[in-house]
Design an enzyme around this catalytic site. Sequence first.
Site, PDB file in Angstrom:
ATOM      1  N   ARG A 154      17.351  30.445 -16.128  1.00 33.82           N
ATOM      2  CA  ARG A 154      15.944  30.702 -15.811  1.00 33.82           C
ATOM      3  C   ARG A 154      15.376  29.533 -15.001  1.00 33.82           C
ATOM      4  O   ARG A 154      14.659  29.733 -14.027  1.00 33.82           O
ATOM      5  CB  ARG A 154      15.117  30.860 -17.082  1.00 33.82           C
ATOM      6  CG  ARG A 154      15.327  32.177 -17.803  1.00 33.82           C
ATOM      7  CD  ARG A 154      14.447  32.171 -19.043  1.00 33.82           C
ATOM      8  NE  ARG A 154      14.828  33.170 -20.015  1.00 33.82           N
ATOM      9  CZ  ARG A 154      14.220  34.347 -20.162  1.00 33.82           C
ATOM     10  NH1 ARG A 154      13.245  34.694 -19.368  1.00 33.82           N
ATOM     11  NH2 ARG A 154      14.611  35.182 -21.106  1.00 33.82           N
ATOM     12  N   HIS A 180      -9.943  -1.535   3.904  1.00 37.81           N
ATOM     13  CA  HIS A 180      -8.657  -2.234   3.709  1.00 37.81           C
ATOM     14  C   HIS A 180      -8.428  -3.244   4.821  1.00 37.81           C
ATOM     15  O   HIS A 180      -7.912  -4.335   4.592  1.00 37.81           O
ATOM     16  CB  HIS A 180      -7.482  -1.244   3.721  1.00 37.81           C
ATOM     17  CG  HIS A 180      -7.633  -0.145   2.734  1.00 37.81           C
ATOM     18  ND1 HIS A 180      -7.961   1.131   3.095  1.00 37.81           N
ATOM     19  CD2 HIS A 180      -7.508  -0.140   1.400  1.00 37.81           C
ATOM     20  CE1 HIS A 180      -8.028   1.878   2.023  1.00 37.81           C
ATOM     21  NE2 HIS A 180      -7.767   1.135   0.967  1.00 37.81           N
ATOM     22  N   GLY A 198      -4.892  -5.723  -6.188  1.00 39.28           N
ATOM     23  CA  GLY A 198      -6.223  -5.111  -6.216  1.00 39.28           C
ATOM     24  C   GLY A 198      -6.620  -4.612  -7.584  1.00 39.28           C
ATOM     25  O   GLY A 198      -5.958  -4.859  -8.587  1.00 39.28           O
ATOM     26  N   ARG A 199      -7.726  -3.880  -7.584  1.00 42.57           N
ATOM     27  CA  ARG A 199      -8.200  -3.216  -8.788  1.00 42.57           C
ATOM     28  C   ARG A 199      -7.226  -2.087  -9.095  1.00 42.57           C
ATOM     29  O   ARG A 199      -6.821  -1.366  -8.185  1.00 42.57           O
ATOM     30  CB  ARG A 199      -9.586  -2.649  -8.469  1.00 42.57           C
ATOM     31  CG  ARG A 199     -10.328  -2.138  -9.647  1.00 42.57           C
ATOM     32  CD  ARG A 199     -11.652  -1.497  -9.204  1.00 42.57           C
ATOM     33  NE  ARG A 199     -12.321  -0.955 -10.373  1.00 42.57           N
ATOM     34  CZ  ARG A 199     -12.004   0.203 -10.930  1.00 42.57           C
ATOM     35  NH1 ARG A 199     -11.065   0.952 -10.401  1.00 42.57           N
ATOM     36  NH2 ARG A 199     -12.637   0.625 -12.004  1.00 42.57           N
ATOM     37  N   THR A 234       0.818  -1.215   0.000  1.00 43.74           N
ATOM     38  CA  THR A 234       0.000   0.000   0.000  1.00 43.74           C
ATOM     39  C   THR A 234       0.852   1.266   0.000  1.00 43.74           C
ATOM     40  O   THR A 234       1.976   1.266   0.499  1.00 43.74           O
ATOM     41  CB  THR A 234      -0.989   0.013   1.194  1.00 43.74           C
ATOM     42  OG1 THR A 234      -1.786   1.190   1.118  1.00 43.74           O
ATOM     43  CG2 THR A 234      -0.285  -0.024   2.535  1.00 43.74           C
ATOM     44  N   ARG A 235       0.269   2.342  -0.592  1.00 42.05           N
ATOM     45  CA  ARG A 235       0.903   3.659  -0.511  1.00 42.05           C
ATOM     46  C   ARG A 235      -0.093   4.668   0.051  1.00 42.05           C
ATOM     47  O   ARG A 235       0.090   5.865  -0.050  1.00 42.05           O
ATOM     48  CB  ARG A 235       1.396   4.120  -1.903  1.00 42.05           C
ATOM     49  CG  ARG A 235       0.461   3.830  -3.057  1.00 42.05           C
ATOM     50  CD  ARG A 235       0.899   4.531  -4.316  1.00 42.05           C
ATOM     51  NE  ARG A 235       0.208   5.778  -4.436  1.00 42.05           N
ATOM     52  CZ  ARG A 235      -0.928   5.959  -5.121  1.00 42.05           C
ATOM     53  NH1 ARG A 235      -1.502   4.966  -5.743  1.00 42.05           N
ATOM     54  NH2 ARG A 235      -1.471   7.155  -5.191  1.00 42.05           N
ATOM     55  N   HIS A 249      -3.991  -1.941  -9.681  1.00 37.92           N
ATOM     56  CA  HIS A 249      -2.795  -2.002  -8.831  1.00 37.92           C
ATOM     57  C   HIS A 249      -1.717  -1.049  -9.366  1.00 37.92           C
ATOM     58  O   HIS A 249      -1.383  -1.074 -10.543  1.00 37.92           O
ATOM     59  CB  HIS A 249      -2.261  -3.445  -8.826  1.00 37.92           C
ATOM     60  CG  HIS A 249      -1.121  -3.660  -7.879  1.00 37.92           C
ATOM     61  ND1 HIS A 249      -1.297  -4.202  -6.620  1.00 37.92           N
ATOM     62  CD2 HIS A 249       0.200  -3.395  -7.987  1.00 37.92           C
ATOM     63  CE1 HIS A 249      -0.118  -4.267  -6.011  1.00 37.92           C
ATOM     64  NE2 HIS A 249       0.804  -3.776  -6.824  1.00 37.92           N
ATOM     65  N   ALA A 250      -1.178  -0.218  -8.491  1.00 31.98           N
ATOM     66  CA  ALA A 250      -0.114   0.747  -8.853  1.00 31.98           C
ATOM     67  C   ALA A 250      -0.473   1.567 -10.090  1.00 31.98           C
ATOM     68  O   ALA A 250       0.368   1.816 -10.951  1.00 31.98           O
ATOM     69  CB  ALA A 250       1.232   0.032  -9.039  1.00 31.98           C
ATOM     70  N   HIS A 292      -7.961   2.252   5.761  1.00 35.18           N
ATOM     71  CA  HIS A 292      -9.253   2.529   6.380  1.00 35.18           C
ATOM     72  C   HIS A 292      -9.945   1.194   6.640  1.00 35.18           C
ATOM     73  O   HIS A 292      -9.370   0.132   6.404  1.00 35.18           O
ATOM     74  CB  HIS A 292     -10.069   3.449   5.472  1.00 35.18           C
ATOM     75  CG  HIS A 292      -9.357   4.741   5.190  1.00 35.18           C
ATOM     76  ND1 HIS A 292      -9.090   5.663   6.185  1.00 35.18           N
ATOM     77  CD2 HIS A 292      -8.796   5.239   4.064  1.00 35.18           C
ATOM     78  CE1 HIS A 292      -8.431   6.682   5.660  1.00 35.18           C
ATOM     79  NE2 HIS A 292      -8.223   6.448   4.379  1.00 35.18           N
TER      80      HIS A 292
HETATM   81  S1  PPS Z   1      12.531  34.131 -15.448  1.00 28.79           S
HETATM   82  O1  PPS Z   1      12.526  33.742 -16.867  1.00 28.79           O
HETATM   83  O2  PPS Z   1      11.288  33.725 -14.807  1.00 28.79           O
HETATM   84  O3  PPS Z   1      13.713  33.640 -14.758  1.00 28.79           O
HETATM   85  O4  PPS Z   1      12.548  35.727 -15.472  1.00 28.79           O
HETATM   86  P1  PPS Z   1      12.365  36.711 -14.232  1.00 28.79           P
HETATM   87  O5  PPS Z   1      13.331  36.384 -13.179  1.00 28.79           O
HETATM   88  O6  PPS Z   1      10.931  36.742 -13.817  1.00 28.79           O
HETATM   89  O7  PPS Z   1      12.727  38.105 -14.884  1.00 28.79           O
HETATM   90  C1  PPS Z   1      12.698  39.237 -14.077  1.00 28.79           C
HETATM   91  C2  PPS Z   1      12.832  40.527 -14.842  1.00 28.79           C
HETATM   92  O8  PPS Z   1      14.038  40.535 -15.582  1.00 28.79           O
HETATM   93  C3  PPS Z   1      13.922  41.507 -16.666  1.00 28.79           C
HETATM   94  N1  PPS Z   1      14.690  40.962 -17.809  1.00 28.79           N
HETATM   95  C4  PPS Z   1      14.288  40.027 -18.685  1.00 28.79           C
HETATM   96  N2  PPS Z   1      13.122  39.360 -18.871  1.00 28.79           N
HETATM   97  C5  PPS Z   1      13.049  38.454 -19.863  1.00 28.79           C
HETATM   98  N3  PPS Z   1      14.053  38.183 -20.700  1.00 28.79           N
HETATM   99  C6  PPS Z   1      15.247  38.832 -20.563  1.00 28.79           C
HETATM  100  N4  PPS Z   1      16.250  38.529 -21.385  1.00 28.79           N
HETATM  101  C7  PPS Z   1      15.391  39.775 -19.528  1.00 28.79           C
HETATM  102  N5  PPS Z   1      16.407  40.564 -19.117  1.00 28.79           N
HETATM  103  C8  PPS Z   1      15.950  41.255 -18.057  1.00 28.79           C
HETATM  104  C9  PPS Z   1      12.451  41.662 -16.937  1.00 28.79           C
HETATM  105  O9  PPS Z   1      12.191  43.017 -16.701  1.00 28.79           O
HETATM  106  C10 PPS Z   1      11.752  40.802 -15.888  1.00 28.79           C
HETATM  107  O10 PPS Z   1      10.798  41.636 -15.272  1.00 28.79           O
HETATM  108  P2  PPS Z   1       9.267  41.451 -15.032  1.00 28.79           P
HETATM  109  O11 PPS Z   1       9.149  41.539 -13.544  1.00 28.79           O
HETATM  110  O12 PPS Z   1       8.816  40.111 -15.558  1.00 28.79           O
HETATM  111  O13 PPS Z   1       8.623  42.563 -15.742  1.00 28.79           O
END
Ligand code: PPS
Length: 568
Positions: A447, A202, A287-288, A194-195, A290-291, A199
């Site tokens: 990112r 079971h 069982g029915r 079981t995971r 399973h996993a 009850h």
């Molecule tokens: S991510 O992709 O989620 O990691 O980006 P994020 O950290 O939200 O980005 C924050 C702000 O960085 C500015 N910025 C850019 N955005 C997109 N692409 C590039 N290349 C870039 N360089 C700088 C941008 O103003 C983001 O601001 P927000 O808050 O979204 O307006």
Amino acid sequence: MQLKNLAPIPELYVSYDSAQKLKVEAADLTSWDLTPRQICDLELLMNGGFNPLKGFLSEEDYNSVVDDMRLADGTLWPMPITLDVSEKFAETIELGQDIALRDQEGVILGTMTVTDKWTPDKPKEAEKVFGADDDAHPAVYYLHNAAGSVYLGGPVTGIQQPVHYDFRARRDTPNELRAYFRKLGWHRVVAFQTRNPLHRAHQELTFRAAKEAQANLLIHPIVGMTKPGDVDHFTRVRCYEAVLDKYPSSTTSMSLLNLAMRMAGPREAVWHGLIRKNHGCTHFIVGRDHAGPGKNSAGDDFYGPYDAQELFKKHEQEIGIEMVPFKHMVYVQERAQYEPADEIEDGVTVLNISGTELRRRLAEGLEIPEWFSFPEVVTELRRTRPPRSQQGFTVFFTGFSGSGKSTIANAVMVKLMEMGGRPVTLLDGDIVRKNLSSELGFSKEHRDLNIRRIGFVASEITKNGGIAICAPIAPYANTRRAVREDIEAHGAFVEIHVATSIEECERRDRKGLYKLAREGKIKEFTGISDPYDVPEKPELRLDTENTDVDNCAHQVILKLESMGLIAA
Ligand code: PPS
């Protein structure tokens, strides 16, 4: 008479003295830091739980397991147990080389002689082993998004077991369980996998299964890795302990299994059977569904409800453990007892509460009737899962730069603070990039790292009962999904797509960044020279072009209310 199922099973560990020596020698070897799933696999390889495997699969065995559910020598084995590593690490490894396998604290658990190194055909593995190359399947998602791209294979030498600090007395190796059954004279043992918390249904089912098989009962829950979103094993073990008292004394035992499940339905059932045989059991309840992994991306079940029982039956002799098919038990109100659904005549009142309904009742703090579960179990579950209005949660805004994420997030934060009750933290894109991620740029890798960091902080906040409001661009669907999974283990994840079009963002160009991006002065700019995956099923999509900020924030608050996260 020594029964075969109770004789000691081969392990991959060396003797205590050799282990001390090997540990020192292995310190000089190239090391691989095992992932949590690999640690689970290694433990069961070393202690005989995966007998007859002697290590991570070679390429030949892997291909044969994927294609035919058998090792290259023909032995039945349904699941590829592979050591997946990064390409970068694989490049440093020569065939014939010994490597040290370390846990996440750096402790050497074993060594492996690398005999094979190959790049697997992952879509094929997904199709053959899990039935579809569909990311909605947790193991397929893992295969494509978490597992390394190269597999290493070779025999393992065991040095020491992974250390567990929790429920030590409840964890047993196959040989410990076999010795325990020998000591108690338990010659026939039926295992229940079981995971989920147990009850009354079971308890009744397992009790009946043991009676039918004229066997003792082993409750054998998984505490390694289960389906994302399951009740954590700490809570479950406390629940199981409460239920153990409900069985006739000395008939039933419980042991925890550190298995990393794959949710592979039929193949998984066969695998579970082999593992239970290795643990000295003679019978296994299937069982029915399973996993079962739940629904595929088209909204259908991955496997038929009785596919697992059928595949098990087909291989029962070879598995070497007898299947006790699960009877779906329901509560008959007139007789105040559980009975198999297929044996109930028309005209009586049958009661049942599904898993989804139970979660809803827990989330909303509603009654869970005594006929359904034991009061001790319900108390435990309520302790871990208080009503949603008392749990932490994460609101995750995503959208283009300049879409209005930060402004709406700020308004929502203030409204939530005005309501009070839970601490609120804002993890805005710009704020995070000034501190938590100050060294990162905007490549895909950076990112992803940025979003994973935000997700990590938000999951900690959620776990501890707070509200995290995140407002990054978060352009990649896979990364958002990974963050969702991390957070949903602790509370709700509310994804909000701020759906302002790129044209409108560019027209507004509050920070002047779009102009610079068009001029090529900012590279990899989301929506201009870098991709954005539009969320397919966010909890809420906001149209900021025809709605003001206050109204957008109000829509978010209404959404949170409708999800039960804040009191109406
Ligand atoms: S991510 O992709 O989620 O990691 O980006 P994020 O950290 O939200 O980005 C924050 C702000 O960085 C500015 N910025 C850019 N955005 C997109 N692409 C590039 N290349 C870039 N360089 C700088 C941008 O103003 C983001 O601001 P927000 O808050 O979204 O307006």
